[in-house]
Design a protein around this motif. Structure first.
Motif, PDB file in Angstrom:
ATOM      1  N   SER A 241       0.525  -2.533 -32.823  1.00 23.35           N
ATOM      2  CA  SER A 241       0.146  -3.196 -34.064  1.00 23.35           C
ATOM      3  C   SER A 241      -0.909  -2.383 -34.812  1.00 23.35           C
ATOM      4  N   ASP A 242      -1.047  -2.689 -36.094  1.00 23.79           N
ATOM      5  CA  ASP A 242      -2.063  -1.992 -36.892  1.00 23.79           C
ATOM      6  C   ASP A 242      -3.460  -2.195 -36.314  1.00 23.79           C
TER       7      ASP A 242
ATOM      8  N   ALA B 297      -3.744  -6.094 -14.921  1.00 20.53           N
ATOM      9  CA  ALA B 297      -3.732  -7.322 -14.121  1.00 20.53           C
ATOM     10  C   ALA B 297      -4.229  -8.503 -14.937  1.00 20.53           C
ATOM     11  N   GLU B 298      -5.299  -8.300 -15.716  1.00 16.48           N
ATOM     12  CA  GLU B 298      -5.827  -9.375 -16.552  1.00 16.48           C
ATOM     13  C   GLU B 298      -4.801  -9.793 -17.603  1.00 16.48           C
ATOM     14  N   SER B 299      -4.181  -8.814 -18.240  1.00 16.08           N
ATOM     15  CA  SER B 299      -3.199  -9.115 -19.275  1.00 16.08           C
ATOM     16  C   SER B 299      -1.988  -9.821 -18.694  1.00 16.08           C
TER      17      SER B 299
ATOM     18  N   SER C 213       7.138 -17.805 -26.310  1.00 19.26           N
ATOM     19  CA  SER C 213       6.101 -16.878 -26.762  1.00 19.26           C
ATOM     20  C   SER C 213       6.226 -15.544 -26.038  1.00 19.26           C
ATOM     21  N   GLN C 214       6.589 -15.584 -24.764  1.00 15.93           N
ATOM     22  CA  GLN C 214       6.811 -14.352 -24.015  1.00 15.93           C
ATOM     23  C   GLN C 214       7.951 -13.543 -24.628  1.00 15.93           C
ATOM     24  N   ILE C 215       9.041 -14.231 -24.952  1.00 10.69           N
ATOM     25  CA  ILE C 215      10.192 -13.553 -25.548  1.00 10.69           C
ATOM     26  C   ILE C 215       9.840 -13.008 -26.929  1.00 10.69           C
ATOM     27  N   ALA C 216       9.064 -13.766 -27.688  1.00 11.92           N
ATOM     28  CA  ALA C 216       8.650 -13.292 -29.014  1.00 11.92           C
ATOM     29  C   ALA C 216       7.834 -12.014 -28.916  1.00 11.92           C
ATOM     30  N   ALA C 217       7.002 -11.908 -27.878  1.00  8.52           N
ATOM     31  CA  ALA C 217       6.213 -10.684 -27.692  1.00  8.52           C
ATOM     32  C   ALA C 217       7.124  -9.481 -27.473  1.00  8.52           C
ATOM     33  N   TRP C 218       8.233  -9.670 -26.747  1.00  5.59           N
ATOM     34  CA  TRP C 218       9.201  -8.605 -26.549  1.00  5.59           C
ATOM     35  C   TRP C 218       9.949  -8.281 -27.838  1.00  5.59           C
ATOM     36  N   ALA C 219      10.282  -9.309 -28.620  1.00  5.81           N
ATOM     37  CA  ALA C 219      11.151  -9.130 -29.781  1.00  5.81           C
ATOM     38  C   ALA C 219      10.471  -8.412 -30.930  1.00  5.81           C
ATOM     39  N   SER C 220       9.185  -8.687 -31.137  1.00  4.85           N
ATOM     40  CA  SER C 220       8.498  -8.182 -32.319  1.00  4.85           C
ATOM     41  C   SER C 220       7.828  -6.837 -32.062  1.00  4.85           C
TER      42      SER C 220
ATOM     43  N   ARG D 276      19.072 -11.748 -22.044  1.00  7.64           N
ATOM     44  CA  ARG D 276      18.622 -10.719 -21.092  1.00  7.64           C
ATOM     45  C   ARG D 276      17.702 -11.309 -20.036  1.00  7.64           C
ATOM     46  N   PHE D 277      16.832 -12.255 -20.450  1.00 10.30           N
ATOM     47  CA  PHE D 277      15.867 -12.856 -19.531  1.00 10.30           C
ATOM     48  C   PHE D 277      16.244 -14.299 -19.194  1.00 10.30           C
ATOM     49  N   ALA D 278      17.548 -14.552 -19.105  1.00  9.54           N
ATOM     50  CA  ALA D 278      18.006 -15.925 -18.866  1.00  9.54           C
ATOM     51  C   ALA D 278      17.573 -16.443 -17.500  1.00  9.54           C
ATOM     52  N   GLU D 279      17.400 -15.560 -16.557  1.00 13.53           N
ATOM     53  CA  GLU D 279      17.031 -15.960 -15.206  1.00 13.53           C
ATOM     54  C   GLU D 279      15.741 -15.275 -14.790  1.00 13.53           C
ATOM     55  N   GLY D 280      14.904 -15.995 -14.061  1.00 15.47           N
ATOM     56  CA  GLY D 280      13.672 -15.427 -13.547  1.00 15.47           C
ATOM     57  C   GLY D 280      12.582 -15.345 -14.594  1.00 15.47           C
ATOM     58  N   GLU D 281      11.473 -14.736 -14.202  1.00 13.07           N
ATOM     59  CA  GLU D 281      10.330 -14.606 -15.097  1.00 13.07           C
ATOM     60  C   GLU D 281      10.586 -13.539 -16.156  1.00 13.07           C
ATOM     61  N   VAL D 282       9.971 -13.732 -17.314  1.00 12.43           N
ATOM     62  CA  VAL D 282       9.980 -12.707 -18.349  1.00 12.43           C
ATOM     63  C   VAL D 282       8.914 -11.683 -17.970  1.00 12.43           C
ATOM     64  N   PRO D 283       9.289 -10.410 -17.812  1.00 12.21           N
ATOM     65  CA  PRO D 283       8.284  -9.411 -17.405  1.00 12.21           C
ATOM     66  C   PRO D 283       7.279  -9.130 -18.500  1.00 12.21           C
ATOM     67  N   VAL D 284       6.149  -8.609 -18.098  1.00 11.82           N
ATOM     68  CA  VAL D 284       5.101  -8.270 -19.063  1.00 11.82           C
ATOM     69  C   VAL D 284       5.482  -6.968 -19.768  1.00 11.82           C
ATOM     70  N   PRO D 285       5.533  -6.963 -21.111  1.00  9.18           N
ATOM     71  CA  PRO D 285       5.845  -5.711 -21.824  1.00  9.18           C
ATOM     72  C   PRO D 285       4.742  -4.679 -21.606  1.00  9.18           C
ATOM     73  N   ASP D 286       5.135  -3.423 -21.495  1.00  9.86           N
ATOM     74  CA  ASP D 286       4.124  -2.378 -21.311  1.00  9.86           C
ATOM     75  C   ASP D 286       3.400  -2.058 -22.614  1.00  9.86           C
ATOM     76  N   PHE D 287       3.883  -2.618 -23.723  1.00 12.03           N
ATOM     77  CA  PHE D 287       3.268  -2.377 -25.031  1.00 12.03           C
ATOM     78  C   PHE D 287       2.433  -3.566 -25.497  1.00 12.03           C
ATOM     79  N   TRP D 288       2.062  -4.428 -24.603  1.00  8.52           N
ATOM     80  CA  TRP D 288       1.358  -5.667 -24.960  1.00  8.52           C
ATOM     81  C   TRP D 288       0.217  -5.902 -23.976  1.00  8.52           C
ATOM     82  N   GLY D 289      -0.920  -6.406 -24.485  1.00  9.73           N
ATOM     83  CA  GLY D 289      -2.025  -6.692 -23.576  1.00  9.73           C
ATOM     84  C   GLY D 289      -3.258  -7.173 -24.314  1.00  9.73           C
ATOM     85  N   GLY D 290      -4.352  -7.236 -23.576  1.00 12.37           N
ATOM     86  CA  GLY D 290      -5.569  -7.834 -24.098  1.00 12.37           C
ATOM     87  C   GLY D 290      -6.632  -6.821 -24.486  1.00 12.37           C
ATOM     88  N   TYR D 291      -7.507  -7.283 -25.384  1.00  7.21           N
ATOM     89  CA  TYR D 291      -8.722  -6.568 -25.741  1.00  7.21           C
ATOM     90  C   TYR D 291      -9.905  -7.500 -25.518  1.00  7.21           C
TER      91      TYR D 291
END
Length: 214
Positions: free
Chosen positions: A82-83, A119-121, A132-139, A161-176
């Motif tokens: 993101s910007d 780990a925190e993220s 919300s997890q899926i939206a993080a992947w989509a955008s 794609r994520f119909a079963e099991g947990e949605v994995p954490v995107p490697d392009f998403w996290g906390g500040y």
């Protein structure tokens, strides 16, 4: 409505703020005010304006949501593409503003932005609603898109794609985490005689408090 707003004003009568009212720690003081904002029924008490400086030296602001708070700082999450993330990675000096207008209050935080650990993220991401997890992947946040329908199509594809099991954490998403160096508490007062107190971190890590003229 005309473009002249010179005559629009109101008195701030919600209450005053004195040095005796303040907590020793600005984080404790912030938590007190945040709790009061929640109890007052504000619609978005954790909404904060994040200000960054882009590569051209242009300040930019947007509203994000506070998701964590400790003595180490103020936490929120975003897409690393993101910007705002690009701006913080290039210049970690940022500002936060909490505009609690209904209580005639605002809090300004100045500090540095640091990426949080994976780990925190991940702990926070896995606590989010599935959509919300899926939206993080989509955008691909801040990138151009021809029309909204393309984003909605991507969401549908990811639901499959994520119909079963947990949605994995995107490697392009996290906390500040915004580590504060100064925090200012502003309480509106009658006749524009507002109360302002600024906490500034000293060299020993402690906090010095100064009362400021309105």
């Amino acid at each position: 409505m005309s473009g002249n707003f010179e005559s629009y004003r109101r008195e701030y009568t919600a209450g005053g703020l004195t040095a005796e009212d303040l907590c020793e720690s600005p984080i404790a003081q912030f938590e007190r005010w945040l709790e009061q904002s929640v109890n007052a029924g504000l619609s978005d008490p954790t909404a904060m304006a994040l200000s960054t400086i882009d590569g051209a030296g242009q300040p930019w602001q947007r509203i994000v949501l506070l998701k964590g708070l400790s003595d180490d700082g103020f936490v929120f999450y975003t897409n690393f593409g993101s910007d705002k993330a690009k701006a913080m990675d290039a210049n970690d000096k940022v500002s936060l503003l909490f505009p609690w207008n209904e209580l005639d209050r605002q809090v300004i935080v100045g500090g540095t932005a640091k990426r949080m650990s994976l780990a925190e993220s991940a702990t926070y991401f896995l606590s989010r609603p599935r959509e919300s997890q899926i939206a993080a992947w989509a955008s691909r946040q801040s990138r151009p898109i021809a029309k909204r329908a393309l984003l909605e199509a991507e969401v549908r594809k990811l639901r499959g794609r994520f119909a079963e099991g947990e949605v994995p954490v995107p490697d392009f998403w996290g906390g500040y985490r915004i580590q504060p160096e100064r925090i200012e508490f502003w309480q509106g007062g009658e006749h524009r005689l507002h109360d302002r107190f600024r906490y500034e971190r000293g060299g020993d890590g402690g906090w010095q408090v100064t009362q400021l003229q309105p």
